[in-house]
Scaffold this motif. Sequence first.
Motif, PDB file in Angstrom:
ATOM      1  N   GLU A 178       0.827  -1.221   0.000  1.00 17.33           N
ATOM      2  CA  GLU A 178       0.000   0.000   0.000  1.00 17.33           C
ATOM      3  C   GLU A 178       0.858   1.267   0.000  1.00 17.33           C
ATOM      4  OE1 GLU A 178      -3.718   0.240   1.074  1.00 17.33           O
ATOM      5  OE2 GLU A 178      -4.104  -1.883   1.389  1.00 17.33           O
ATOM      6  N   GLY A 179       2.168   1.073  -0.165  1.00 19.36           N
ATOM      7  CA  GLY A 179       3.067   2.222  -0.266  1.00 19.36           C
ATOM      8  C   GLY A 179       3.243   2.990   1.033  1.00 19.36           C
ATOM      9  N   ILE A 180       3.100   2.283   2.151  1.00 14.55           N
ATOM     10  CA  ILE A 180       3.251   2.934   3.457  1.00 14.55           C
ATOM     11  C   ILE A 180       4.583   2.530   4.074  1.00 14.55           C
ATOM     12  CG2 ILE A 180       2.319   2.999   5.811  1.00 14.55           C
ATOM     13  CD1 ILE A 180      -0.481   2.766   4.396  1.00 14.55           C
ATOM     14  N   ARG A 181       5.355   3.539   4.465  1.00 13.13           N
ATOM     15  CA  ARG A 181       6.699   3.260   4.990  1.00 13.13           C
ATOM     16  C   ARG A 181       6.660   2.920   6.467  1.00 13.13           C
ATOM     17  NH1 ARG A 181      10.501   6.726   1.070  1.00 13.13           N
ATOM     18  NH2 ARG A 181       9.302   6.063  -0.735  1.00 13.13           N
ATOM     19  N   ALA A 182       7.538   2.040   6.852  1.00 12.85           N
ATOM     20  CA  ALA A 182       7.544   1.598   8.245  1.00 12.85           C
ATOM     21  C   ALA A 182       8.935   1.126   8.641  1.00 12.85           C
ATOM     22  CB  ALA A 182       6.539   0.461   8.430  1.00 12.85           C
ATOM     23  N   THR A 183       9.142   1.068   9.936  1.00 16.73           N
ATOM     24  CA  THR A 183      10.370   0.490  10.487  1.00 16.73           C
ATOM     25  C   THR A 183       9.956  -0.578  11.481  1.00 16.73           C
ATOM     26  OG1 THR A 183      11.602   2.546  10.240  1.00 16.73           O
ATOM     27  CG2 THR A 183      12.433   0.994  11.868  1.00 16.73           C
ATOM     28  N   LYS A 184      10.637  -1.718  11.426  1.00 18.92           N
ATOM     29  CA  LYS A 184      10.318  -2.830  12.328  1.00 18.92           C
ATOM     30  C   LYS A 184      11.389  -2.940  13.397  1.00 18.92           C
ATOM     31  CE  LYS A 184       9.963  -6.913  10.477  1.00 18.92           C
ATOM     32  NZ  LYS A 184       9.883  -8.011   9.496  1.00 18.92           N
ATOM     33  N   LEU A 185      10.951  -3.060  14.634  1.00 14.81           N
ATOM     34  CA  LEU A 185      11.900  -3.262  15.721  1.00 14.81           C
ATOM     35  C   LEU A 185      11.587  -4.588  16.394  1.00 14.81           C
ATOM     36  CD1 LEU A 185      11.585   0.216  17.546  1.00 14.81           C
ATOM     37  CD2 LEU A 185      13.208  -0.394  15.754  1.00 14.81           C
ATOM     38  N   ALA A 186      12.631  -5.340  16.752  1.00 18.81           N
ATOM     39  CA  ALA A 186      12.435  -6.565  17.529  1.00 18.81           C
ATOM     40  C   ALA A 186      12.214  -6.146  18.975  1.00 18.81           C
ATOM     41  CB  ALA A 186      13.664  -7.456  17.415  1.00 18.81           C
ATOM     42  N   SER A 187      11.108  -6.606  19.571  1.00 21.58           N
ATOM     43  CA  SER A 187      10.798  -6.193  20.938  1.00 21.58           C
ATOM     44  C   SER A 187      10.429  -7.403  21.785  1.00 21.58           C
ATOM     45  CB  SER A 187       9.679  -5.141  20.926  1.00 21.58           C
ATOM     46  OG  SER A 187       8.639  -5.510  20.045  1.00 21.58           O
ATOM     47  N   THR A 188      10.238  -7.168  23.062  1.00 21.62           N
ATOM     48  CA  THR A 188       9.904  -8.252  23.992  1.00 21.62           C
ATOM     49  C   THR A 188       8.739  -7.815  24.858  1.00 21.62           C
ATOM     50  OG1 THR A 188      12.254  -8.849  24.082  1.00 21.62           O
ATOM     51  CG2 THR A 188      10.858  -9.744  25.815  1.00 21.62           C
ATOM     52  N   GLY A 189       7.727  -8.659  24.960  1.00 21.12           N
ATOM     53  CA  GLY A 189       6.567  -8.342  25.803  1.00 21.12           C
ATOM     54  C   GLY A 189       6.967  -8.363  27.271  1.00 21.12           C
ATOM     55  N   GLY A 190       6.540  -7.365  28.009  1.00 24.32           N
ATOM     56  CA  GLY A 190       6.893  -7.278  29.421  1.00 24.32           C
ATOM     57  C   GLY A 190       6.298  -8.413  30.230  1.00 24.32           C
ATOM     58  N   PHE A 191       5.157  -8.923  29.811  1.00 26.22           N
ATOM     59  CA  PHE A 191       4.464  -9.950  30.588  1.00 26.22           C
ATOM     60  C   PHE A 191       4.904 -11.350  30.187  1.00 26.22           C
ATOM     61  CE2 PHE A 191       0.616 -12.595  31.405  1.00 26.22           C
ATOM     62  CZ  PHE A 191       0.612 -12.484  32.783  1.00 26.22           C
ATOM     63  N   LEU A 192       4.781 -11.672  28.910  1.00 21.95           N
ATOM     64  CA  LEU A 192       5.157 -13.014  28.447  1.00 21.95           C
ATOM     65  C   LEU A 192       6.671 -13.176  28.335  1.00 21.95           C
ATOM     66  CD1 LEU A 192       2.551 -13.682  25.580  1.00 21.95           C
ATOM     67  CD2 LEU A 192       2.473 -14.440  27.961  1.00 21.95           C
ATOM     68  N   ARG A 193       7.372 -12.066  28.257  1.00 22.37           N
ATOM     69  CA  ARG A 193       8.827 -12.075  28.058  1.00 22.37           C
ATOM     70  C   ARG A 193       9.215 -12.872  26.827  1.00 22.37           C
ATOM     71  NH1 ARG A 193      10.651 -11.640  34.386  1.00 22.37           N
ATOM     72  NH2 ARG A 193       8.787 -10.503  34.908  1.00 22.37           N
ATOM     73  N   ALA A 194       8.347 -12.799  25.839  1.00 24.72           N
ATOM     74  CA  ALA A 194       8.608 -13.466  24.569  1.00 24.72           C
ATOM     75  C   ALA A 194       8.732 -12.382  23.497  1.00 24.72           C
ATOM     76  CB  ALA A 194       7.454 -14.410  24.230  1.00 24.72           C
ATOM     77  N   GLY A 195       9.361 -12.760  22.405  1.00 26.14           N
ATOM     78  CA  GLY A 195       9.580 -11.795  21.333  1.00 26.14           C
ATOM     79  C   GLY A 195       8.275 -11.335  20.706  1.00 26.14           C
ATOM     80  N   ASN A 196       8.190 -10.062  20.408  1.00 27.60           N
ATOM     81  CA  ASN A 196       7.126  -9.554  19.537  1.00 27.60           C
ATOM     82  C   ASN A 196       7.760  -8.498  18.636  1.00 27.60           C
ATOM     83  OD1 ASN A 196       7.152  -7.341  21.345  1.00 27.60           O
ATOM     84  ND2 ASN A 196       5.339  -8.058  22.436  1.00 27.60           N
ATOM     85  N   THR A 197       6.963  -7.904  17.790  1.00 25.81           N
ATOM     86  CA  THR A 197       7.522  -6.963  16.818  1.00 25.81           C
ATOM     87  C   THR A 197       6.822  -5.620  16.951  1.00 25.81           C
ATOM     88  OG1 THR A 197       7.964  -8.790  15.290  1.00 25.81           O
ATOM     89  CG2 THR A 197       7.956  -6.582  14.345  1.00 25.81           C
ATOM     90  N   THR A 198       7.611  -4.568  17.015  1.00 25.37           N
ATOM     91  CA  THR A 198       7.047  -3.224  17.104  1.00 25.37           C
ATOM     92  C   THR A 198       7.263  -2.503  15.777  1.00 25.37           C
ATOM     93  OG1 THR A 198       7.460  -3.131  19.480  1.00 25.37           O
ATOM     94  CG2 THR A 198       7.118  -1.033  18.362  1.00 25.37           C
ATOM     95  N   PHE A 199       6.167  -2.060  15.202  1.00 22.92           N
ATOM     96  CA  PHE A 199       6.230  -1.294  13.950  1.00 22.92           C
ATOM     97  C   PHE A 199       6.139   0.198  14.277  1.00 22.92           C
ATOM     98  CE2 PHE A 199       5.817  -4.145  10.268  1.00 22.92           C
ATOM     99  CZ  PHE A 199       5.557  -5.350  10.902  1.00 22.92           C
ATOM    100  N   LEU A 200       7.035   0.971  13.696  1.00 23.49           N
ATOM    101  CA  LEU A 200       6.935   2.431  13.738  1.00 23.49           C
ATOM    102  C   LEU A 200       6.499   2.862  12.344  1.00 23.49           C
ATOM    103  CD1 LEU A 200      10.347   3.348  15.448  1.00 23.49           C
ATOM    104  CD2 LEU A 200       8.153   2.957  16.559  1.00 23.49           C
ATOM    105  N   ILE A 201       5.357   3.499  12.274  1.00 28.32           N
ATOM    106  CA  ILE A 201       4.806   3.853  10.967  1.00 28.32           C
ATOM    107  C   ILE A 201       4.487   5.351  10.975  1.00 28.32           C
ATOM    108  CG2 ILE A 201       3.031   3.290   9.247  1.00 28.32           C
ATOM    109  CD1 ILE A 201       2.523   0.688  11.045  1.00 28.32           C
ATOM    110  N   GLY A 202       5.302   6.116  10.296  1.00 24.64           N
ATOM    111  CA  GLY A 202       5.080   7.566  10.233  1.00 24.64           C
ATOM    112  C   GLY A 202       4.222   7.901   9.018  1.00 24.64           C
TER     113      GLY A 202
END
Length: 109
Positions: A23-47
């Motif tokens: 859809e032509g939308i720019r984004a940045t992906k960051l590897a993150s960790t959930g505070g509760f599950l302490r498992a990996g998740n992904t954080t998208f920054l979309i300006g």
Amino acid sequence: MKMVVAVVQDKDAPRLSNALVQEGIRATKLASTGGFLRAGNTTFLIGVEDEKVEDVMRIIRSNCRVRDQLVTPVSPMDGTTDSYIPYPVEVQVGGAAVFIIPVDRFEHF
Ligand code: 2BA
Ligand code: 2BA
């Protein structure tokens, strides 16, 4: 302009990433960790421009699924530590946790 910050499950990240590119939308992906599950998740920054925010929300909604996950909390959920016996509990993991933040200024050099 807004910065859409979306915490999504790793399983949904490639699909969401592809949909945003399509859809032509720019984004940045960051590897993150959930505070509760302490498992990996992904954080998208979309300006994005304000008028595109709803498009972004639609794309996130249609590419991210809610899933139930069994977890054994590493510490008690009620905060007490006396005679704590860890047992698995089922939690519902989003979908996506989305924050929409106003952007004062965007520069691209
Ligand atoms: P990428 O998304 O890997 O993009 C690398 C370069 O590819 C971009 O450089 C741009 O020239 C091109 N590009 C990206 N998306 C495109 C698209 N849908 N159609 C055509 N060309 C596209 P930059 O614009 O200098 O961006 C460098 C990095 O900065 C990006 O890496 C991304 O991680 C981040 N970024 C840029 N704009 C962003 C935004 N609005 N929101 C969040 N992150 C952004
Ligand atoms: P986690 O912190 O690993 O949380 C995963 C799921 O566990 C949550 O799903 C929620 O259903 C449950 N959970 C989290 N904290 C809990 C608690 N103190 N007690 C009981 N259950 C709890 P979601 O709410 O969908 O969140 C998915 C992920 O999104 C979170 O991973 C976290 O990384 C992020 N997130 C959610 N809300 C956030 C917020 N307000 N600020 C920053 N990140 C947030």
